[in-house]
Design an enzyme around this catalytic site. Structure first.
Site, short mmCIF file in Angstrom:
data_model
loop_
_atom_site.label_atom_id
_atom_site.label_comp_id
_atom_site.label_asym_id
_atom_site.label_seq_id
_atom_site.Cartn_x
_atom_site.Cartn_y
_atom_site.Cartn_z
N HIS A 2 -12.94 3.51 -0.32
CA HIS A 2 -13.00 2.80 0.85
C HIS A 2 -13.70 1.50 0.54
O HIS A 2 -14.24 0.82 1.46
CB HIS A 2 -13.73 3.63 1.79
CG HIS A 2 -12.67 4.43 2.59
ND1 HIS A 2 -13.43 5.57 3.39
CD2 HIS A 2 -11.60 4.80 2.93
CE1 HIS A 2 -12.09 6.54 3.85
NE2 HIS A 2 -11.24 6.10 3.25
N GLU A 19 -7.94 -4.05 5.39
CA GLU A 19 -8.06 -3.71 4.00
C GLU A 19 -7.12 -4.78 3.22
O GLU A 19 -7.00 -5.08 2.09
CB GLU A 19 -7.84 -2.38 3.65
CG GLU A 19 -8.84 -1.47 4.07
CD GLU A 19 -8.82 -0.05 4.41
OE1 GLU A 19 -8.08 -0.15 5.22
OE2 GLU A 19 -9.27 0.76 3.75
N ASN A 27 0.87 -1.19 0.01
CA ASN A 27 0.04 -0.16 -0.14
C ASN A 27 0.98 1.30 0.06
O ASN A 27 1.38 1.55 1.06
CB ASN A 27 -0.94 0.01 1.23
CG ASN A 27 -1.88 1.03 1.12
OD1 ASN A 27 -1.88 1.96 0.22
ND2 ASN A 27 -2.93 1.12 2.44
#
Ligand code: ADP
Length: 589
Positions: free
Chosen positions: A155, A364, A7
């Site tokens: 999101h 996530e 990420n």
């Protein structure tokens, strides 16, 4: 399966090797990137090398990259290749702070791990199911088309993950639930998830819209930027910076963006921090109420992200006095809730509360690892799949015994006009007249056999003609749909609900499902592989039953738009959205 999840943000790089089955972290790395003008690749390079050293010795199956903006192109995770990278690059216009950084990380990682499969998982993908009414801004239509202006939503990885966790916790299928998911981190957004699909979300074309956030303003009067420009002389890029970096909690409080600090200061009596907290939670409550109205009710409200998971005060302010919705907070449970890796869901509603209030730890990275694992598992599949016939369904209705009795007389039996391709189902000789507030439609065919609920399936065109607002639903889900009057030769019936626009779907047997690698109620993408048109149907619902015959059903509007007639056929190729995998079907017409 061990997946390296990366990420990359403009100021930090987070990476972890995750066991996709268990969620266990084998190793993690978080690095703050130096501020300054050097390019993303140069900034990231030393940390990527460090990461390579760290994961040496771990057997990796693939690399998953988080990508913020997938635009209109990606409705699920995809394997990265040159073409996908080009699309991500082209989307940089819509996400200038994010996509170029992701792309630099992707390219660097592909050089460092050239033998591994790399995948991209998008924050926007889950919101592909937003209906057009929720996607669309009321701007001149030519402008909207020219510049791809619409709500994309963000999101999505988190909203989808916590929706899944909520359903498991409630021992239900998330496709039976209406959920409102509040992701409250540095960025904040709310999503209405109706029967498994995101149907409304607060972030828009960019992650600036909606809730108050750490440094972002969220919603404001669209007249304000022009006013600011006139009054202060600030240029567009400066206003952009003001709204993205200097507003929100930080702007209101003057005490920074960290909610912990704002909570402390507001308790200590700082009026600016108090107002910041009030504006934050007021906006959140407003969205919760709005989304309950959009779905006509809600089964659970989820709080997640750093603030949603940890702040009982914010949860209390957002969830108190929601009794009118059926949500009753248990203040003790809310106060004592402590989320951990093992206890990752806490129900803080009273036991009699019809609507559950849940604090859920989001993950996530695990969502990305799972997406990658799924795609990896399915990659080996060879495309030797059967063709799928397409049928265009005209408007029709399914009736109960009781309704038929009233319309045609007690004990009336339907006469078979034509057997349909789905075994046991038939079009009857009998028809009814459907009466809406504006118009009536005559000779709407009854399909047999009789069912346990009345349901009238119409097209979007019919909906406007009748003067009703019918939602897109799978067959059988008629809760909170408009009603109408039905007229028959012997009488009439006023239905309270039952009008739906049928969700395009594919019927198949369990054997077919296994061959295609999908499960009941997955959504798939179907491409009409016709050189001239190259049409894609997104969001096609899979229906599996031993009684079904393989067939895709679309309604007359869709059939007309796609110039498809019943009798055309298709072939399914590969790939997967949110169920097990997304399949791309090629309609050979
Ligand atoms: P990101 O959106 O960057 O992933 P997080 O989800 O970690 O960020 O959320 C960060 C936010 O969570 C910060 O505003 C932080 O103040 C807030 N937060 C973390 N712990 C608490 C806590 N115990 N109480 C209130 N807010 C908290």
């Amino acid at each position: 399966m061990h997946v390296l999840v990366i990420n990359a943000g403009s100021s930090s790089l987070k990476a972890a090797v995750i066991d996709a089955a268990t969620g266990e972290r084998l190793t993690e790395l978080t690095a703050d990137l130096p501020a300054g003008s050097s390019d993303h690749r140069t900034k990231m390079h030393p940390f990527m090398l460090q990461l390579r050293e760290k994961v040496r010795g771990i057997s990796l199956s693939g690399v998953g990259h988080r990508v913020v903006h997938g635009g209109a192109d990606f409705d699920g995770a995809v394997r990265l290749n040159e073409a996908v990278e080009e699309k991500i690059e082209a989307l940089s216009d819509l996400a200038p702070l994010h996509n170029p950084v992701h792309l630099a990380a992707i390219r660097l990682a592909r050089e460092l791990w050239p033998d591994l499969a790399h995948f991209a998982a998008f924050d926007t993908a889950f919101h592909h199911s937003l209906p057009r009414r929720a996607q669309t801004y009321a701007l001149p239509r030519d402008l909207i088309r020219e510049y791809d202006i619409r709500r994309y939503g963000f999101h999505g990885l988190s909203h989808r993950y916590v929706a899944g966790r909520a359903a498991t916790f409630l021992r239900d299928d998330y496709r039976n639930l209406r959920l409102i998911s509040c992701h409250l981190g540095n960025g904040c957004s709310v999503t209405a998830i109706e029967f498994g699909r995101s149907i409304e979300t607060s972030m828009g074309m960019t992650p600036l819209e909606g809730l108050v956030m750490g440094t972002r303003s969220g919603d404001l009067d669209p007249g304000i930027p022009a006013y600011l420009h006139r009054k202060t002389g600030l240029e567009p890029h400066e206003i952009d910076k003001l709204l993205n970096r200097e507003s929100g909690l930080a702007g209101l409080s003057g005490a920074g963006h960290d909610m912990r600090h704002i909570l402390e200061q507001s308790t200590a009596g700082d009026p600016d921090c108090q107002l910041a907290l009030q504006v934050f939670t007021h906006r959140l409550r407003k969205y919760i109420g709005a989304y309950a109205a959009v779905m006509g009710g809600v089964d659970a409200i989820i709080f997640t992200g750093g603030i949603g998971e940890n702040s009982s005060i914010v949860r209390h302010r957002a969830a108190q006095r929601l009794d009118y919705l059926g949500a009753v907070i248990d203040e003790d449970k809310n106060h004592s809730a402590q989320l951990t890796v093992t206890e990752d869901v806490v129900d803080f509603s009273r036991s009699h509360s019809r609507v559950k209030l849940l604090a859920i730890r989001t993950d996530e990275q695990l969502a990305i690892a799972r997406d990658c694992a799924k795609l990896l598992r399915n990659e080996d599949e060879v495309n030797t799949l059967p063709s799928i016939p397409i049928a265009v369904s005209a408007r029709h209705c399914h009736l109960t015994r009781e309704t038929l009795d009233q319309l045609y007389g007690p004990g009336y039996e339907l006469t078979v006009k034509k057997w349909l391709s789905q075994p046991g189902q038939f079009a009857a000789e009998e028809t009814v007249t459907v009466v809406g507030p504006r118009n009536r439609i005559e000779r709407v065919r009854i399909l047999g056999p009789l069912r346990s609920v009345d349901q009238i399936e119409i097209s979007r065109t019919d909906e406007f003609f009748l003067g009703v607002d019918a939602p897109v639903r799978e067959s059988g889900k008629v809760e909170n749909t408009p009603g109408c009057q039905l007229l028959g030769p012997q009488g009439s019936v006023d239905l309270e609900d039952g009008l739906i626009c049928a969700w395009r779907h594919i019927h198949m047997t369990p054997t077919d499902a296994e061959r295609f690698g999908v499960q009941d109620r997955d959504t798939v993408e179907v491409t009409v592989n016709d050189a001239e048109r190259g049409l894609t149907f997104g969001n096609v619902l899979i229906r599996v039953s031993p009684d079904y015959k393989l067939e895709m059903h679309i309604d007359t509007d869709e059939g007309n738009a796609a110039e498809i007639d019943s009798g055309d056929a298709g072939v399914l190729q590969a790939t997967g959205q949110r169920g097990t995998l997304r399949r791309r079907a090629t309609m050979a017409t």
